[in-house]
Design a protein around this motif. Sequence first.
Motif, mmCIF file in Angstrom:
data_model
loop_
_atom_site.group_PDB
_atom_site.id
_atom_site.type_symbol
_atom_site.label_atom_id
_atom_site.label_comp_id
_atom_site.label_asym_id
_atom_site.label_seq_id
_atom_site.Cartn_x
_atom_site.Cartn_y
_atom_site.Cartn_z
ATOM 1 N N UNK A 1 26.842 -51.920 88.381
ATOM 2 C CA UNK A 1 25.894 -52.970 88.004
ATOM 3 C C UNK A 1 26.373 -54.333 88.474
ATOM 4 N N UNK A 2 27.660 -54.599 88.326
ATOM 5 C CA UNK A 2 28.196 -55.909 88.724
ATOM 6 C C UNK A 2 27.989 -56.162 90.214
ATOM 7 N N UNK A 3 28.024 -55.109 91.015
ATOM 8 C CA UNK A 3 27.774 -55.260 92.446
ATOM 9 C C UNK A 3 26.309 -55.594 92.726
ATOM 10 N N UNK A 4 25.403 -54.963 91.986
ATOM 11 C CA UNK A 4 23.979 -55.192 92.223
ATOM 12 C C UNK A 4 23.554 -56.608 91.822
ATOM 13 N N UNK A 5 24.139 -57.135 90.756
ATOM 14 C CA UNK A 5 23.716 -58.452 90.285
ATOM 15 C C UNK A 5 24.651 -59.564 90.774
ATOM 16 N N UNK A 6 25.633 -59.187 91.619
ATOM 17 C CA UNK A 6 26.558 -60.161 92.203
ATOM 18 C C UNK A 6 27.248 -60.981 91.107
ATOM 19 N N UNK A 7 27.870 -60.253 90.179
ATOM 20 C CA UNK A 7 28.561 -60.872 89.049
ATOM 21 C C UNK A 7 29.840 -60.086 88.803
ATOM 22 N N UNK A 8 30.913 -60.773 88.484
ATOM 23 C CA UNK A 8 32.171 -60.070 88.225
ATOM 24 C C UNK A 8 32.045 -59.202 86.977
ATOM 25 N N UNK A 9 32.867 -58.153 86.925
ATOM 26 C CA UNK A 9 32.828 -57.244 85.772
ATOM 27 C C UNK A 9 33.177 -57.995 84.492
ATOM 28 N N UNK A 10 34.153 -58.908 84.573
ATOM 29 C CA UNK A 10 34.552 -59.672 83.384
ATOM 30 C C UNK A 10 33.386 -60.518 82.877
#
Length: 508
Positions: free
Chosen positions: A412-421
């Motif tokens: 999900x973090x890759x799809x929304x361009x957001x770090x996992x943290x």
Amino acid sequence: MSVLRDDDILFSHVNENRSAAAVTGAFWSALSTFIPTVFTFAVFVVTSRVLQPQDFGLVALSFSIVSFAGSFGPTAFGEAIIQRAEIRRSHLDTIFLLSLVFSFFIYGALCIAASPIAEYVGHGEIRYLIYIMGLKVFFDFTTIVPNAIVNRKMSFHLVAVRTVIATITSAGICLVLVLAGFGLWALAIAQIAATAASCGASFWGAGWSPGLHLKRASLNDLLHYGFFASGTRFLQTMSLDNLIIGVLLSPSALGMYNFSKRLFDMINNVIAGGLTSVTHVLLSSLRSDPKKVREAFLMATFGCSLVSYPVFIGLAAVADDLIPTVFGGHWIEAVWPVRFYCVIGLMAGIGYVQASLIKSQGEMDWWFYYQLARNILTLLSIAILYPYGVTTIVFAIMVQVLLFWPITSWKVSRHIDLSIVAYLMQFLRPSMASAGMVSVVLLLHEALIHWSTYPRLAVEILAGAIAYGCLIFILCRPRLNLLMGIIKQARQRKNNKGASVSTVAHRS
């Protein structure tokens, strides 16, 4: 007067006011899950007090056999209809005919296999339960296309009407039959009544009737997405866990397992079931705008955790009093399985939103392989641990969910361009508020230990809800204001649209 040709586009995605449509859809979807779940829960309480775990186990085993057979059909081609940018008449007619043919084959196979299965299990009731509950295949398969049409148009008020009609019909029939002494047969007949009512309401809501515009090319258009979507649905509905427990342990053990799982499913459906259909359609329509996809996904995730965390954490805290008091003392063994499912529930609702994002971005094949890996591990856990009982099995399933959670978070973090943290920080404040709520509940439990169960439960639940509401208001006020702003905009647009329609009507 224009003539509709086969190659004309019938339904395109909603392109205007999608945020307003999504908010309105979320309301109707919540209504279409909340009201039916209230009725279902009431029936669940009554039947749990009247029937024994073995009765529930036999019905669950029969339902699992029917679900396993039905999962081989093209049940998720409706998702392919929703996801595709343009849909023509030939797409709808081809999928409908495909579904109808599968339904005949699968029900015939169930009828042939019913007697051998009943003999193997050692319970003759299984045979007739399969005959009755197998009819569900016809109704489920014939509603694939009309359900997809209704969801694609984001006509979620029609989904709500359909669901409420089906639930009221099922609940009424079930209560009358079970109180009249029909026992487990009441559960089986009520399920068929629900699917039949839902089928009729779906066709009415879609305003569509099948034709003979059949094309192999139309099937090919939907085949890749529909194949992996159906594969994923197969993994979700095959119910092999119920089959293994019912055969290797006993119907009573399956009754305990199914009780805890069904209670979890009802709660999860209220929280995330309606949101799933809305987010899938919305994110599919926004897939060309990554920024809006991220905003919509994070808002849906926040809304889901806002509700799911206090409900599941609160249920785990009061389960030892709640289960025997509400459902009867013969369900006391289900307390710890229910608690383990509450831990699963913290991630399950958010998992629905994650699935909507991944599938809306065209990665149904990835989601299929992910679900396949999870299901294989679950079945292996059950096959290995069944001698240790239902509680150990559910604990193992809980551990598995915790271990797989980082994988979807990374995706999900890759799809929304957001770090996992940064993504995981979405859950920090609801977790803190839920921790405060549990502290209040546990303190009251110790302070009121000499009270009778009913008033103590009522005080604990009320005080916990107030504590959580106050804490979440303090911790999440900016996010809540943003959510309320979106809702107000949706209402204002709806009112403006209504005023414009009235003005035009008045002038004409």
